[in-house]
Design an enzyme around this catalytic site. Structure first.
Site, PDB file in Angstrom:
ATOM      1  N   GLY A 259       0.766  -1.241   0.000  1.00 16.15           N
ATOM      2  CA  GLY A 259       0.000   0.000   0.000  1.00 16.15           C
ATOM      3  C   GLY A 259       0.788   1.277   0.000  1.00 16.15           C
ATOM      4  O   GLY A 259       0.189   2.351   0.114  1.00 16.15           O
ATOM      5  N   GLU A 297       3.609  -7.063   0.930  1.00 11.93           N
ATOM      6  CA  GLU A 297       2.959  -7.328  -0.359  1.00 11.93           C
ATOM      7  C   GLU A 297       2.892  -6.046  -1.181  1.00 11.93           C
ATOM      8  O   GLU A 297       1.814  -5.586  -1.571  1.00 11.93           O
ATOM      9  CB  GLU A 297       1.553  -7.889  -0.133  1.00 11.93           C
ATOM     10  CG  GLU A 297       1.516  -9.199   0.634  1.00 11.93           C
ATOM     11  CD  GLU A 297       0.100  -9.695   0.898  1.00 11.93           C
ATOM     12  OE1 GLU A 297      -0.862  -8.967   0.558  1.00 11.93           O
ATOM     13  OE2 GLU A 297      -0.046 -10.804   1.439  1.00 11.93           O
ATOM     14  N   GLY A 299       3.307  -3.612  -4.474  1.00 10.39           N
ATOM     15  CA  GLY A 299       3.150  -3.766  -5.917  1.00 10.39           C
ATOM     16  C   GLY A 299       3.446  -2.474  -6.650  1.00 10.39           C
ATOM     17  O   GLY A 299       4.502  -2.307  -7.248  1.00 10.39           O
ATOM     18  N   ARG A 300       2.509  -1.539  -6.579  1.00 10.44           N
ATOM     19  CA  ARG A 300       2.626  -0.276  -7.318  1.00 10.44           C
ATOM     20  C   ARG A 300       3.941   0.443  -7.013  1.00 10.44           C
ATOM     21  O   ARG A 300       4.607   0.954  -7.907  1.00 10.44           O
ATOM     22  CB  ARG A 300       1.442   0.634  -6.985  1.00 10.44           C
ATOM     23  CG  ARG A 300       1.498   2.006  -7.647  1.00 10.44           C
ATOM     24  CD  ARG A 300       0.320   2.876  -7.282  1.00 10.44           C
ATOM     25  NE  ARG A 300      -0.898   2.396  -7.913  1.00 10.44           N
ATOM     26  CZ  ARG A 300      -1.884   1.790  -7.268  1.00 10.44           C
ATOM     27  NH1 ARG A 300      -1.796   1.570  -5.964  1.00 10.44           N
ATOM     28  NH2 ARG A 300      -2.969   1.385  -7.900  1.00 10.44           N
ATOM     29  N   ARG A 336      -7.969   3.872 -15.453  1.00 15.75           N
ATOM     30  CA  ARG A 336      -8.404   4.658 -14.300  1.00 15.75           C
ATOM     31  C   ARG A 336      -8.327   6.155 -14.597  1.00 15.75           C
ATOM     32  O   ARG A 336      -9.161   6.931 -14.126  1.00 15.75           O
ATOM     33  CB  ARG A 336      -7.550   4.301 -13.083  1.00 15.75           C
ATOM     34  CG  ARG A 336      -7.867   2.920 -12.521  1.00 15.75           C
ATOM     35  CD  ARG A 336      -6.844   2.476 -11.491  1.00 15.75           C
ATOM     36  NE  ARG A 336      -7.272   1.262 -10.801  1.00 15.75           N
ATOM     37  CZ  ARG A 336      -6.501   0.550 -10.002  1.00 15.75           C
ATOM     38  NH1 ARG A 336      -5.251   0.932  -9.786  1.00 15.75           N
ATOM     39  NH2 ARG A 336      -6.953  -0.533  -9.408  1.00 15.75           N
ATOM     40  N   CYS A 372     -13.275   5.193 -28.952  1.00 11.30           N
ATOM     41  CA  CYS A 372     -14.470   5.896 -29.425  1.00 11.30           C
ATOM     42  C   CYS A 372     -15.405   6.263 -28.274  1.00 11.30           C
ATOM     43  O   CYS A 372     -16.550   5.818 -28.218  1.00 11.30           O
ATOM     44  CB  CYS A 372     -15.196   5.051 -30.460  1.00 11.30           C
ATOM     45  SG  CYS A 372     -14.288   4.886 -31.999  1.00 11.30           S
ATOM     46  N   TYR A 401      -0.167  -1.363 -13.111  1.00 11.25           N
ATOM     47  CA  TYR A 401      -1.609  -1.190 -13.301  1.00 11.25           C
ATOM     48  C   TYR A 401      -2.003  -0.412 -14.549  1.00 11.25           C
ATOM     49  O   TYR A 401      -3.192  -0.304 -14.837  1.00 11.25           O
ATOM     50  CB  TYR A 401      -2.251  -0.497 -12.095  1.00 11.25           C
ATOM     51  CG  TYR A 401      -2.186  -1.308 -10.825  1.00 11.25           C
ATOM     52  CD1 TYR A 401      -2.987  -2.428 -10.653  1.00 11.25           C
ATOM     53  CD2 TYR A 401      -1.326  -0.959  -9.792  1.00 11.25           C
ATOM     54  CE1 TYR A 401      -2.937  -3.174  -9.489  1.00 11.25           C
ATOM     55  CE2 TYR A 401      -1.266  -1.696  -8.622  1.00 11.25           C
ATOM     56  CZ  TYR A 401      -2.077  -2.802  -8.478  1.00 11.25           C
ATOM     57  OH  TYR A 401      -2.022  -3.528  -7.327  1.00 11.25           O
TER      58      TYR A 401
END
Length: 454
Positions: A259, A297, A299-300, A336, A372, A401
């Site tokens: 996180g 854990e 990730g980002r 996102r 589109c 991501y």
């Protein structure tokens, strides 16, 4: 393949050989080596940057934990589900955190040992649980019903793999609600502050000697360090309570999740892993004293700043007096950003057709993708040198991501992904994932079954 561009030759390069300088050299080399000749879009991963991120994580904890403390840094595969990336991180000493059979298959394909793999998911099937136990993969149960399934699989004997329970500390949300997993009504884990929940957890551990871990993950982007640390403090306190009730150190490992947020506004890497560890030590002084093994854990924070989307400007136009640059990078890569631009703004780095950083008077302009729908925008009214057809845009901080988790709107193909290394010999690219061709798109869309509904 090696580039003819050498460190120091590039007019946009910066002294010191840092990440930004490597990025500019890679863009120039990508043009010179023809990475954008066949496809107007390529995605780049900085191998040295990934190794540096992994080293920063491992050293931050190594410097803080008591000697001999078992520590596993399990990369969250969802952030970059690419086998060569998982292999690179494994070579740097990391394991994998997986949340689906597909992610587990990727970790195994990368050669990550079961003992360095953790399975998390709020909806594991019985088959997934059986597979994890058979392989010796650590897993964290999400809820009481999953724990009942594990009772049937483990029985009264010792568990064949480490097993824990995920808690929701209910400590609150960050600035992005969809990524906050410690809210009062989060779908993840056992809600610690609900009536009777804490007592149930203590009893569940006392009744199951094979429960030896506890897990928490309060969310990711948008969470400040104090809020993350508060969740870990709750986890540590619960472990101490369980062990006191059991009369022994039954819980021996704390999985504190990940996180760490990423700074998307500049090249600065902040907050750092060292700052994260300092926040943990302040919130839970006993966490790192050797009483518990530690699992993380992340990730980002390991991959984001080591990735770059590179796309050609195909056309430019004006609408309502505002310039618009139409590119090949849009919602299929920055999903996102397109759907929640306020929460997920990205930087745009302009380059000319030769891959040199573009200069000039700034002009407010939109940078649009190829899909589109009107919201397919990477930036709105962004002040940039006036873009023209043939120019390139770089979208940094996209190593997690973004292009790793493709969105198939308009059946737009997955772009090629290349890792790059920079040395005195130049820039070398290695293919990580080939570009998806139209035949693969047809196959995915049921092309072999075209008459199935007739």
């Amino acid at each position: 393949m090696a580039a003819t561009t050498h460190a120091g030759e590039h007019e946009g390069g910066r002294a010191g050989g840092g990440a930004a300088a490597r990025r500019d050299l890679a863009v120039r080399a990508a043009v010179e080596q023809g990475l954008l000749d066949a496809d107007p879009l390529a995605c780049l991963l900085d191998v040295a940057g990934i190794r540096a991120s992994a080293a920063a994580l491992t050293s931050a904890f190594a410097d803080a934990v008591a000697p001999g403390t078992p520590v596993l840094h399990a990369f969250a595969v969802k952030a970059a589900p690419l086998v060569p990336v998982l292999r690179l991180l494994a070579d740097a000493g990391l394991g994998c955190e997986v949340a689906s059979p597909g992610e587990l298959a990727l970790a195994r394909a990368a050669g990550v040992p079961a003992a360095r793999t953790v399975l998390d998911s709020p909806a594991k099937t019985a088959a997934e649980l059986r597979e994890a136990l058979a392989l010796g993969i650590a897993l964290n149960a999400d809820n009481a019903q999953e724990l009942a399934r594990l009772d049937a699989l483990v029985g009264s004997g010792p568990a064949p793999a480490p097993i824990g329970i995920r808690i929701n500390p209910q400590t609150g949300a960050g600035t992005i609600g969809a990524l906050s997993t410690a809210t009062a009504t989060s779908k993840f884990g056992v809600a610690l502050r609900d009536p009777g929940a804490r007592e149930w957890l203590v009893r569940a551990y006392r009744e199951r000697p094979w429960l030896t871990r506890l897990h928490v993950h309060s969310g990711s982007q948008g969470l400040p360090l104090p809020l993350i640390a508060e969740g870990v403090r709750e986890l540590h306190a619960l472990a101490e309570e369980i062990n006191a009730a059991a009369g022994r150190r039954q819980v021996d490992t704390l999985d504190i999740g990940g996180g760490l947020p990423v700074n998307f506004t500049s090249d600065e890497q902040t907050p750092t892993y060292a700052q994260y560890v300092a926040a943990l030590r302040e919130a839970a002084p006993g966490l790192l004293d050797g009483s518990y093994g530690i699992v993380t854990e992340f990730g980002r924070s390991l991959l984001a700043k080591n990735g770059l989307v590179l796309a050609r400007v195909e056309y430019t136009k004006t609408s309502g007096g505002r310039p618009i640059a139409l590119t090949h990078a849009g919602v299929q890569l920055a999903t996102r950003t397109a759907y929640a631009p306020a929460a997920w703004p990205v930087r745009i780095l302009p380059y000319d057709a030769k891959g040199a950083p573009k200069t000039g008077d700034p002009v407010a302009q939109d940078v649009a993708g190829p899909a589109c729908f009107a919201g397919d925008l990477l930036a709105t009214a962004r002040e940039l040198p006036r873009l023209v057809p043939g120019d390139l845009i770089g979208v940094p901080d996209t190593g997690a991501y973004f292009f790793t988790a493709h969105y198939g709107y308009n059946s737009l193909p997955r772009p090629a992904v290349y890792g790059f290394t920079v040395s005195s010999a130049g820039v070398r690219f290695s293919l990580v994932r080939p570009a998806q061709d139209t035949s693969a798109i047809v196959a995915e869309a049921g092309g072999a079954f075209r008459d199935a509904l007739l």
